[in-house]
Design a protein around this motif. Structure first.
Motif, mmCIF file in Angstrom:
data_model
loop_
_atom_site.group_PDB
_atom_site.id
_atom_site.type_symbol
_atom_site.label_atom_id
_atom_site.label_comp_id
_atom_site.label_asym_id
_atom_site.label_seq_id
_atom_site.Cartn_x
_atom_site.Cartn_y
_atom_site.Cartn_z
ATOM 1 N N PRO A 68 0.842 -1.205 0.000
ATOM 2 C CA PRO A 68 0.000 0.000 0.000
ATOM 3 C C PRO A 68 0.872 1.248 0.000
ATOM 4 O O PRO A 68 1.903 1.295 0.685
ATOM 5 C CB PRO A 68 -0.796 -0.125 1.311
ATOM 6 C CG PRO A 68 -0.767 -1.579 1.649
ATOM 7 C CD PRO A 68 0.552 -2.084 1.155
ATOM 8 N N TRP A 69 0.463 2.251 -0.752
ATOM 9 C CA TRP A 69 1.316 3.423 -0.900
ATOM 10 C C TRP A 69 1.544 4.150 0.416
ATOM 11 O O TRP A 69 2.567 4.801 0.606
ATOM 12 C CB TRP A 69 0.735 4.378 -1.941
ATOM 13 C CG TRP A 69 -0.572 5.024 -1.552
ATOM 14 C CD1 TRP A 69 -1.827 4.556 -1.806
ATOM 15 C CD2 TRP A 69 -0.724 6.253 -0.842
ATOM 16 N NE1 TRP A 69 -2.764 5.411 -1.303
ATOM 17 C CE2 TRP A 69 -2.118 6.478 -0.703
ATOM 18 C CE3 TRP A 69 0.154 7.191 -0.307
ATOM 19 C CZ2 TRP A 69 -2.647 7.591 -0.040
ATOM 20 C CZ3 TRP A 69 -0.362 8.294 0.350
ATOM 21 C CH2 TRP A 69 -1.747 8.491 0.468
ATOM 22 N N ARG A 70 0.610 3.998 1.367
ATOM 23 C CA ARG A 70 0.776 4.648 2.668
ATOM 24 C C ARG A 70 1.970 4.080 3.431
ATOM 25 O O ARG A 70 2.598 4.777 4.227
ATOM 26 C CB ARG A 70 -0.489 4.493 3.507
ATOM 27 C CG ARG A 70 -1.697 5.259 2.967
ATOM 28 C CD ARG A 70 -2.925 5.046 3.825
ATOM 29 N NE ARG A 70 -4.087 5.747 3.309
ATOM 30 C CZ ARG A 70 -4.882 5.266 2.356
ATOM 31 N NH1 ARG A 70 -4.607 4.061 1.846
ATOM 32 N NH2 ARG A 70 -5.915 5.945 1.935
ATOM 33 N N GLU A 71 2.307 2.802 3.180
ATOM 34 C CA GLU A 71 3.425 2.176 3.876
ATOM 35 C C GLU A 71 4.779 2.649 3.361
ATOM 36 O O GLU A 71 5.773 2.578 4.080
ATOM 37 C CB GLU A 71 3.339 0.649 3.743
ATOM 38 C CG GLU A 71 2.166 0.022 4.467
ATOM 39 C CD GLU A 71 2.205 -1.492 4.366
ATOM 40 O OE1 GLU A 71 3.241 -2.036 3.901
ATOM 41 O OE2 GLU A 71 1.205 -2.142 4.728
ATOM 42 N N THR A 72 4.824 3.088 2.133
ATOM 43 C CA THR A 72 6.106 3.449 1.516
ATOM 44 C C THR A 72 6.241 4.933 1.212
ATOM 45 O O THR A 72 7.275 5.362 0.705
ATOM 46 C CB THR A 72 6.295 2.662 0.207
ATOM 47 O OG1 THR A 72 5.207 2.975 -0.695
ATOM 48 C CG2 THR A 72 6.300 1.157 0.464
ATOM 49 N N LEU A 73 5.213 5.717 1.518
ATOM 50 C CA LEU A 73 5.239 7.127 1.133
ATOM 51 C C LEU A 73 6.387 7.879 1.806
ATOM 52 O O LEU A 73 7.132 8.620 1.145
ATOM 53 C CB LEU A 73 3.909 7.797 1.470
ATOM 54 C CG LEU A 73 3.801 9.282 1.086
ATOM 55 C CD1 LEU A 73 4.030 9.458 -0.411
ATOM 56 C CD2 LEU A 73 2.450 9.848 1.504
ATOM 57 N N ASP A 74 6.550 7.702 3.126
ATOM 58 C CA ASP A 74 7.630 8.407 3.817
ATOM 59 C C ASP A 74 8.993 8.001 3.262
ATOM 60 O O ASP A 74 9.891 8.840 3.080
ATOM 61 C CB ASP A 74 7.573 8.099 5.317
ATOM 62 C CG ASP A 74 6.406 8.787 6.002
ATOM 63 O OD1 ASP A 74 5.827 9.694 5.385
ATOM 64 O OD2 ASP A 74 6.075 8.411 7.140
ATOM 65 N N ARG B 177 6.885 0.788 -3.976
ATOM 66 C CA ARG B 177 5.826 -0.139 -3.561
ATOM 67 C C ARG B 177 6.143 -1.574 -3.959
ATOM 68 O O ARG B 177 5.603 -2.517 -3.381
ATOM 69 C CB ARG B 177 4.486 0.269 -4.172
ATOM 70 C CG ARG B 177 3.924 1.592 -3.655
ATOM 71 C CD ARG B 177 2.597 1.888 -4.304
ATOM 72 N NE ARG B 177 1.638 0.811 -4.047
ATOM 73 C CZ ARG B 177 0.582 0.545 -4.826
ATOM 74 N NH1 ARG B 177 0.379 1.255 -5.932
ATOM 75 N NH2 ARG B 177 -0.239 -0.443 -4.516
#
Length: 439
Positions: free
Chosen positions: A88-94, A155
């Motif tokens: 999920p993009w939220r897991e890798t955004l930072d 991702r």
């Protein structure tokens, strides 16, 4: 004869050549695209710098299609990509934002070097201003594209915290372990790309224009002109493939840089062969041209003797073809000072350094340094200096082997070459023969 052939086949089957990181079909696909565009450009008369850039694209696109559709390079484990389970993009955004910071810092450093280096803006050094123009056009596209590409790739990466991320983490002061060696490899990799891509974009347009403008009706009646025209075409091929290689450094294509050469001696040996550091250039410390006719020596000394000119011309064309073939074998992975996968096919099935070997033989045969327009001292000086230049390329070969030798695949390839490679076996035979004669 049949029995000998069968034995040779059996020997090859018992000791197969190690697999190559690039397929033969990839390079052939690039050649087809390049030949098609050259035919169109000659027919229409398009010889400008942008037509030369289209030539690179015509070479690169078929190779990418072949690599993805036929070789399926994007599925190789060496890419480090898991296409089946994107996070999920939220897991890798930072993580991606950190990596973007590192990437943009790298680009800013390169831009500063380009802006500061006066030779990049002077035609005295060749076509570098055209290269800077190309980079100026590409910069906003790359900036915007990175905002999409980096999060998309992160991702899918199995290990996204690479050298680019480490540099960004250092820049942002993150309280996480930072691999400094990964940062150094990242910076070396981009240093290679920045230095050599600018050089390639500077030399591609004039070489392409020279071949497109060639008058076939004239060169067919002059063996020297024909040889020079075909030699020019070999360099058109070489430059197109090499430039495509420096551009297409992408992990999804498995063409990413595994490692950039970490040894200072390797960088010194390579950089002194290219502007603005070229030691072999006019008036440079290794300039062997005074007292000779340079690359035209063969055609000048033997002018009026077609029985000599034609065989020498054929040999020079052949040597340049081997040089170009060595670059074609890379597909879109060509790059100095890097490991982007080990090649074992094409001319690399016969020699570990076919490009260096053919290039130096070309210089010796075309220049004939021991024939002089001046004194015996001039001839001796030119011959010694050319010998030193060949020594520089031997030095480059050894420093490259030291770097590539860190890869187990290259170690296997080197051992196979010692047993089966035509050039290593020839030198091995010659060395043993000398030892026997001196004992």
């Amino acid at each position: 004869m049949f029995h000998d052939t069968a034995l040779a086949r059996a020997a090859r089957a018992a000791d197969p050549r190690p697999a190559s990181a690039v397929s033969t079909g990839c390079g052939l696909a690039g050649l087809v695209g390049l030949f098609a565009w050259v035919a169109v450009a000659r027919y229409v008369g398009m010889d400008g710098p942008y037509a030369a850039l289209v030539n690179i694209a015509a070479c690169a696109l078929p190779m990418v299609l072949w690599a993805v559709l036929v070789d399926k390079v994007h599925r190789r484990p060496s890419t480090g990509i898991d296409w089946s389970a994107p996070k999920p993009w939220r897991e890798t955004l930072d993580l991606s934002l950190t990596k973007l910071a590192g990437l943009w810092l790298t680009w800013a450093g390169i831009a500063l070097i380009y802006g500061t280096g006066r030779f990049y803006w002077s035609y005295q050094w060749g076509g570098f201003p055209f290269a800077m123009q190309c980079f100026g056009i590409a910069a906003p596209v790359l900036f915007l594209g990175s905002i999409v590409y980096i999060p998309w790739l992160d991702r899918r990466l199995e290990q996204p915290k690479d050298g680019c991320w480490a540099l960004g983490a250092w820049l942002m002061g993150l309280d996480e372990p930072i691999d400094r060696e990964a940062i150094y490899n990242h910076l070396r990799s981009w240093g290679v790309k920045a230095f050599f891509l600018a050089f390639m974009l500077a030399v591609v347009p004039p070489g392409f224009a020279g071949f497109i403008r060639g008058n076939v009706s004239e060169v067919l009646h002059n063996p020297v002109a024909l040889a020079n025209w075909l030699i020019g075409f070999m360099f058109v091929i070489d430059c197109a493939f090499a430039t495509a290689g420096y551009i297409l450094t992408f992990r999804p294509l498995d063409s990413h840089i595994r490692s950039a050469n970490p040894f200072a001696a390797a960088w010194m040996a390579a950089l002194i062969c290219y502007p603005p550091f070229t030691l072999m250039a006019d008036n440079g410390p290794l300039d062997y041209h005074p007292g000779t006719y340079g690359a035209d020596g063969w055609s000048t000394w033997f002018a009026g003797h077609p029985a000599i000119l034609i065989p020498i011309g054929v040999v020079l064309i052949g040597l340049t073809a081997i040089y170009a073939w060595a670059t074609v074998a890379f597909g879109f992975r060509f790059s100095n000072l890097t490991n982007r996968g080990i090649l074992t096919h094409g001319p690399y099935a016969f020699s570990r350094h076919p490009a260096y070997l053919s290039k130096n033989l070309f210089w010796w045969i075309s220049t004939i340094p021991f024939l002089t327009t001046g004194s015996f001292v001039d001839a001796a000086r030119a011959t010694i200096l050319m010998g030193v230049v060949s020594g520089v390329y031997y030095w480059r070969a050894k420093t490259e082997e030291r770097h590539l030798g860190m890869d187990p695949d290259y170690q296997v390839y080197t051992e196979w070459m010692a047993r089966n490679g035509a050039v290593p076996r020839f030198f091995g035979w010659a060395t043993q023969d000398q030892k026997r004669s001196s004992s």
